[in-house]
Design a protein around this motif. Structure first.
Motif, mmCIF file in Angstrom:
data_model
loop_
_atom_site.group_PDB
_atom_site.id
_atom_site.type_symbol
_atom_site.label_atom_id
_atom_site.label_comp_id
_atom_site.label_asym_id
_atom_site.label_seq_id
_atom_site.Cartn_x
_atom_site.Cartn_y
_atom_site.Cartn_z
ATOM 1 N N PHE A 117 12.841 125.425 -10.554
ATOM 2 C CA PHE A 117 12.328 124.764 -11.757
ATOM 3 C C PHE A 117 13.130 125.157 -12.997
ATOM 4 C CE2 PHE A 117 8.701 124.341 -8.839
ATOM 5 C CZ PHE A 117 8.515 122.967 -8.944
ATOM 6 N N GLU A 118 13.580 126.409 -13.025
ATOM 7 C CA GLU A 118 14.410 126.841 -14.151
ATOM 8 C C GLU A 118 15.692 126.003 -14.217
ATOM 9 O OE1 GLU A 118 15.414 131.082 -14.261
ATOM 10 O OE2 GLU A 118 17.014 130.621 -15.680
ATOM 11 N N ALA A 121 15.187 122.458 -15.542
ATOM 12 C CA ALA A 121 14.814 122.351 -16.958
ATOM 13 C C ALA A 121 15.991 122.628 -17.889
ATOM 14 C CB ALA A 121 13.658 123.314 -17.254
ATOM 15 N N ARG A 122 17.133 123.057 -17.327
ATOM 16 C CA ARG A 122 18.271 123.391 -18.191
ATOM 17 C C ARG A 122 18.906 122.150 -18.807
ATOM 18 N NH1 ARG A 122 21.489 128.266 -15.083
ATOM 19 N NH2 ARG A 122 19.734 129.706 -15.040
ATOM 20 N N ARG A 132 15.060 114.983 -17.252
ATOM 21 C CA ARG A 132 14.909 116.357 -16.763
ATOM 22 C C ARG A 132 13.436 116.662 -16.458
ATOM 23 N NH1 ARG A 132 18.848 117.331 -20.803
ATOM 24 N NH2 ARG A 132 17.659 118.641 -22.227
ATOM 25 N N LEU A 133 12.564 116.218 -17.364
ATOM 26 C CA LEU A 133 11.143 116.460 -17.142
ATOM 27 C C LEU A 133 10.653 115.701 -15.901
ATOM 28 C CD1 LEU A 133 8.863 118.080 -18.528
ATOM 29 C CD2 LEU A 133 8.140 115.937 -19.583
ATOM 30 N N VAL A 136 11.531 117.705 -12.860
ATOM 31 C CA VAL A 136 10.591 118.818 -12.709
ATOM 32 C C VAL A 136 9.270 118.327 -12.120
ATOM 33 C CG1 VAL A 136 9.122 120.436 -13.989
ATOM 34 C CG2 VAL A 136 11.553 120.240 -14.570
#
Lengths: 288, 288
Positions: A117-118, A121-122, A132-133, A136
């Motif tokens: 998840f990290e 989100a970058r 990006r969201l 996720v």
């Protein structure tokens, strides 16, 4: 396509290695690096290829490809634990809890899920914040209690059930257990480009099921040395599989038919999707 | 403030219950619901209060509050496993692996972590897409191999180390193990509003350490029936704690000083931050 897969695997592996090396040193970090090395990188490759079809190059797509491989590695570490499948060998090497211990394996899996998840989100994971969201959100849906973990929960329940699973039940179980992440991977490129995920979704649904049937065939017919893991486990455990329910010949025919369905779903992309079609053929013919 | 905490706990619990009830039925879903019931909801309360300070009401903030409580519940389930702390009692009830089995506990923890990210990525988790992505990104950093899991890894390493930890080492360990999630929770409201997280970050750094010192005091002096978990475990295991290193009186004095530091950090918010100041005083005086 095998060359492309090899090239992608090295690109994705390097990205994942760098992300893990960037963490503060600990035994858990070592175990994360160990467990996410190697493998075919099929899921990451699907991300790169679906991104390419939407005009997004590997420099950007490799982030999401590394994310799905981190998530996949987490699922394998936890699956291999004594309380789960109790496997001591993976990709020809001792599993994490054998090489270190169970606590390290639990934590390394936990941290690899978080890392997935990290990475998504970058800033460089997709062209827009909204995309990006979306990556996720869709990965959380695919990986959790309505996707992969649900499939694993059904798998555990089946072990203590009074009757073996039916074909419909196994299909539902596998749609979660292996299908959800394959589906996410194939759709990721469309999501990055905020495009329609329909054709890739249909491709992946057929591909995911074909992948699992091929896995069941491999478990019966495969060479453990080549596969790098113990085989014939399902039959020994008395587990119903596509092979035990359909027989080998019908299972092979079903996998071929699904491969055709997967390829047909790619029609809107025309010849550009040749590599994804080859990937479907590779998946049902693989010996590892 | 205790009334506000009780009210918040019920709001957050209801949101989390609803999110879990929305998953397809499975034993793992039952275990997720069981493990995320009860508790003080301190982290979720910090989210609601910091959101209120930035003009964001509980209707929206409850989503991120439920997310951090899902993540916290996952960490407790995995911490309680036999290979980790091997605890059979939590909040006065059997732990998940005792009530069900280890496989269910591993999967329920895994799916609760995933659920946390799913909740943060939803449309109603923050006013803007950018703020939602920031919540996801910062939680991944706080929860993974550079935050909570790093603290747990250091904790495991300490168990087999030749010498007990020093005060600096314990402080670093706890900054990850409990401090990272408390820090995320206190900053969440500022993130939702795309505001400066500085003052809340300083508040939470002092609060998190005070919380851990209070926990160590509770382990020595507390009433197991009230705490709902086994106590005196650290001394029995020969683990260095703030109490073993500082002594009880100095540990109490340190916790009070940290509480003052935490309250002072809230100066930019003026009297509006009264509840967060009371929370700091509650944390060092709690008996459960």
């Amino acid at each position: 396509m095998r060359d492309a897969l090899t090239l992608a695997a090295s690109l994705i592996g390097a990205r994942l290695d760098a992300a893990i090396a960037d963490l503060p040193p600990s035994t858990v970090r070592d175990a994360m690096a160990y467990a996410s090395a190697g493998g075919k990188r099929l899921r990451g490759f699907l991300v790169l290829e679906s991104a390419r079809l939407h005009g997004i190059g590997p420099d950007m797509a490799v982030q999401a490809a590394a994310a799905i491989e981190a998530l996949h590695a987490y699922s394998l570490i936890h699956d291999d634990l004594p309380a789960m499948d109790n496997d001591d060998l993976r990709r020809g090497l001792p599993t994490v809890h054998v090489k270190w211990d169970e606590a390290t394996a639990i934590l390394a899996g936990d941290a690899l899920q978080t890392l997935a998840f990290e990475l998504l989100a970058r800033d460089d994971a997709a062209p827009t914040i909204a995309a990006r969201l979306d990556l996720v959100s869709s990965l959380a849906i695919a990986a959790g209690g309505r996707g992969m973990v649900l499939g694993q929960a059904l798998d555990i329940a089946a072990e203590t059930a009074s009757a073996p699973l039916t074909l419909d039940q196994i299909t539902a179980l596998q749609a979660g257990k292996t299908g959800a992440l394959i589906g996410w991977s194939a759709c990721a490129g469309a999501r990055m480009a905020s495009a329609d995920t329909g054709p890739l979704h249909d491709y992946a649904a057929a591909l995911g099921l074909a992948f699992q049937i091929a896995d069941d065939i491999l478990d019966v017919e495969g060479d453990a040395a080549k596969a790098g893991k113990r085989l014939q486990k399902d039959a020994a455990a008395g587990k119903a599989t596509f092979v035990s329910l359909l027989g080998l010949d019908a299972a092979r025919a079903r996998a071929r038919a699904l491969c055709d369905t997967a390829c047909a779903a790619l029609a809107p992309y025309g010849p550009e999707a040749g590599t994804l079609r080859e990937t479907a053929r590779f998946v049902i013919s693989r010996d590892m």
